[in-house]
Design an enzyme around this catalytic site. Structure first.
Site, PDB file in Angstrom:
ATOM      1  N   GLU A 119      28.529  -7.219 -38.467  1.00  0.00           N
ATOM      2  CA  GLU A 119      28.039  -6.048 -37.751  1.00  0.00           C
ATOM      3  C   GLU A 119      28.545  -4.752 -38.379  1.00  0.00           C
ATOM      4  O   GLU A 119      27.809  -3.775 -38.479  1.00  0.00           O
ATOM      5  CB  GLU A 119      28.509  -6.140 -36.295  1.00  0.00           C
ATOM      6  CG  GLU A 119      27.962  -5.067 -35.392  1.00  0.00           C
ATOM      7  CD  GLU A 119      28.354  -5.347 -33.941  1.00  0.00           C
ATOM      8  OE1 GLU A 119      28.131  -6.492 -33.490  1.00  0.00           O
ATOM      9  OE2 GLU A 119      28.884  -4.435 -33.285  1.00  0.00           O
ATOM     10  N   ASP A 120      29.783  -4.740 -38.778  1.00  0.00           N
ATOM     11  CA  ASP A 120      30.431  -3.467 -39.130  1.00  0.00           C
ATOM     12  C   ASP A 120      30.839  -3.333 -40.582  1.00  0.00           C
ATOM     13  O   ASP A 120      31.407  -2.318 -40.966  1.00  0.00           O
ATOM     14  CB  ASP A 120      31.693  -3.279 -38.266  1.00  0.00           C
ATOM     15  CG  ASP A 120      31.345  -2.978 -36.821  1.00  0.00           C
ATOM     16  OD1 ASP A 120      30.212  -2.527 -36.570  1.00  0.00           O
ATOM     17  OD2 ASP A 120      32.197  -3.206 -35.943  1.00  0.00           O
TER      18      ASP A 120
END
Ligand code: MN
Length: 709
Positions: A119-120
């Protein structure tokens, strides 16, 4: 590479158009995936503690994947900071520790360390699969948010939808999400208040019900308190203050716990007796429900034993040595909740009237009660090899894919619109929770009832046995039938008969509308009493047992009528207070501490379960029936069809056996019936005669001077 270069999210980076040092990341990623230069078994200090906790639950676990996952996550998140200013990697580490403490297996922990990488950071799902396999990939993918850039306002609902679908394939997805949310909630203080409130509401409406359904009690209670503090700060502060004030003094339950330890030691049941304090929200709910808390109400006794059968043994001791609050007895072992939870619940009063609640369970049940699905380990294996005793069958479906989840996944497919899905999801998850109904009058507080409760349930919750005289209800100002199902927030007034006749009482069909034990138990009991008044009216006088056992332990002196014990003649006998047997109930006995025998009705659920759990039931019987009572009665009546049938039915309902019956031919419509009967006990005679007189047409019942035959 600066902290600025790796921003907080992929989307943010994309918007800013920053170039990333992809080469460096690739190098680190490769090292993490394909093996380090450092010795293979050397664990990085940062995961040393996690590894220790993990090994406590899984002594044989191979930690290599964990080590590699940490190296990848650490290198990928390096330079990112949390809003609190801490390095980002502290978050996946904290989430993984939460899961390790609950006993999660290695694959869950591996995925948990990686849960924010895709996600990051620049790490891709392909990379995760290549390094850690398809299971870890599925878990990481399951908790990876959909991009706001792509989905806009639908991102949150669609993220939850995706997560639930992944949970349907592997329930460990939700374990990671719950631990993730818990750590985020713990560290929410740095956010703006509006954002805190928004996150707390989603936690309350979606994640807490999911934690409840998956049985992860430990996460659920902490989440509840964190949400409570944000959404109801004043109430939270008040409950917390009460809790602290209570904790500052001595714990009154300690005395009860000590007595229970002694009793169980004497009974030869190895048990751990602990006191579990209520969490803040539970205290608040108890205050709402009861208006105040007794000194024993701030915690519950937790009694842990080795074997299932011991649970009923403990229960038998508690119900014998204390006065049980029968309506509080719940058997979640014989009928486990949908979320795997198994325990016996009971409450009892000690000699000083202190009421204590107790939970009785085995150590294995306790692990499942705390950690729910997390304790079950790998859902793709039939049994978790490290702790096979926790792999118990779930109620209503397999543990990895409970029925509610299948239903949820079914209907969500029909619901493509994210808003409708989101509303329906929250409504569905709200369903099994408690509802609060309010009184019309200010002097009565609100009632908390399980969802699905009806007016009958509310009547017994509000008025106890007085509810037998309930004749109707007003819900939100309108007259409603007693079978009306109440909704959260309804205003309810229960109408009681101001002048109830002697025959007032619950209708048998109330049992169909009553969903709570607090209503069902008194209704059933009252209906039984009405059918067999003599049994309750007339318990026999105490009969001394033959002196045989020298040590009568601590029997209450001559407090109970005594039954004769066949297999252990002369043993001190106590009647169980959970079912209060009286002649002519069919009864059985259980040997308890000090050689005494506790007598239960054969139909008593506690007795049934003790037998099922392997406790030996002693043969016991009442003394009086062997002597019996023989009597001849005359019933004078007006002749009518079915009179004989009605009279014999009344006799049978009183437990009287008809030995002989004569009906004289009618004279001027008058009939004389003569019955010779055997009664279990002479003291039942007045009630029997009353019952005969109440048969329509009977105008006199009298007793012959001496029995015939
Ligand atoms: Mn996270």
């Amino acid at each position: 590479m600066s902290a600025e270069a790796i921003g907080p999210s992929k989307a943010a980076r994309a918007r800013r158009g920053h170039r990333i040092d992809v080469l460096r990341l690739r190098r680190l990623g490769r090292a993490a995936v394909f093996g380090p230069a450092a010795p293979r078994h050397r664990l990085p200090d940062a995961i040393e503690h996690i590894a220790q906790v993990h090994r406590r639950h899984h002594p044989g676990a191979d930690l290599d994947a964990l080590r590699r996952a940490y190296l990848l996550a650490e290198s990928a998140h390096r330079g990112q900071l949390r809003k609190s200013g801490e390095p980002y990697i502290t978050h996946p580490l904290a989430v993984t520790l939460i899961l390790a403490e609950l006993g999660a297996e290695t694959t869950t922990l591996t995925a948990s360390l990686l849960h924010d990488t895709v996600e990051d950071t620049e790490v891709t799902l392909d990379q995760v699969r290549a390094g850690f396999g398809a299971e870890v990939e599925l878990l990481v993918d399951g908790v990876t948010k959909l991009e706001k850039v792509e989905y806009g306002a639908a991102a949150e609902p669609e993220t939850f939808r995706k997560m639930l679908v992944a949970t349907g394939t592997d329930v460990r997805v939700m374990s990671i999400k719950l631990a993730d949310r818990l750590h985020n909630m713990r560290t929410l203080g740095v956010m703006r208040p509006e954002k805190q409130a928004r996150i707390a509401r989603v936690t309350d409406e979606v994640l807490i019900p999911l934690a409840e359904r998956l049985g992860v009690q430990a996460l659920k209670t902490e989440l509840e308190d964190l949400v409570f503090a944000i959404l109801q700060p004043a109430e939270h502060a008040r409950a917390l203050e009460l809790l602290r004030a209570h904790q500052a003094g001595p714990e009154p339950l300690e005395k009860v716990a000590e007595r229970v330890r002694l009793i169980l030691r004497e009974a030869g049941i190895a048990a751990e007796v602990l006191i579990r304090p209520r969490h803040v929200l539970s205290l608040h709910r108890a205050l709402l429900k009861r208006g105040g808390l007794g000194p024993g109400g701030f915690g519950r006794l937790l009694i842990l034993v080795a074997e299932d059968a011991d649970c009923y043994g403990v229960l038998g001791e508690l119900h014998t040595c204390f006065t049980p609050v029968v309506s509080e007895f719940k058997d979640f072992i014989a009928a486990p909740k949908f979320n795997l939870y198994r325990s016996l619940h009971t409450a009892f009063a000690d000699r000083d009237g202190l009421v204590a609640e107790a939970l009785v369970r085995t150590h294995a049940m306790h692990r499942v009660a705390e950690a729910g699905v997390i304790a079950l380990g790998d859902p793709h294996r039939a049994t978790a090899p490290e702790n096979p005793q926790t792999a118990e069958p779930a109620a209503g479906g397999e543990p990895g894919r409970p029925g509610w989840l299948s239903r949820l996944l079914d209907w969500q497919r029909q619901e493509p619109d994210p808003d409708t899905f989101w509303t329906a999801l929250r409504a569905e998850l709200a369903e099994d929770r408690e509802i609060t109904v309010f009184a019309e009058a200010d002097d009565e507080g609100p009632l908390q009832l399980p969802a699905g409760a009806t007016c009958v349930d509310a009547a017994y919750a509000r008025h106890g046995r007085l509810a037998h005289t309930c004749i109707g209800a007003r819900v939100n100002g309108r007259l409603a039938t007693l079978r009306t199902v109440l909704r959260d927030g309804d205003t309810v007034r229960l109408l009681l008969d101001p002048d109830p006749g002697p025959s007032a009482g619950p209708a048998p069909e109330w049992l169909e509308y009553a969903t709570t034990p607090a209503a069902r138990i008194p209704i059933r009991r009252r209906l039984e009493e009405q059918a067999h008044p003599a049994e309750r009216a007339a318990a026999p006088a105490p009969v001394a047992a033959a002196p045989h056992t020298p040590a009568p332990a601590r029997t209450e002196p001559a407090a109970e009528p005594v039954a004769l014990v066949g297999e252990a003649p002369g043993a001190p006998v106590r009647l169980a207070r959970c079912c209060t047997p009286v002649p002519p109930d069919r009864v059985c006995g259980f040997l308890v501490r000090g050689g005494a025998v506790t007598v239960h009705r054969e139909s008593c659920p506690v007795a049934g379960r003790m037998t099922a759990a392997g406790r030996h039931a002693l043969e016991v019987g009442w003394r009086s029936p062997s002597i019996g009572c023989r009597v001849t009665l005359y019933a004078e009546s007006l002749g009518r069809p079915h009179l004989l049938a009605d009279l014999t039915e009344a006799l049978a309902a009183q437990g009287a056996a008809v030995l002989q019956a004569e009906v004289e031919p009618p004279r001027q419509q008058r009939v004389r019936h003569t019955y010779t009967l055997r009664l279990p006990d002479a003291s039942g005679l007045p009630a029997l005669m009353r019952a005969m007189r109440s048969v329509p047409g009977v105008y006199d019942v009298s007793r012959a001077a001496r029995p015939r035959g």
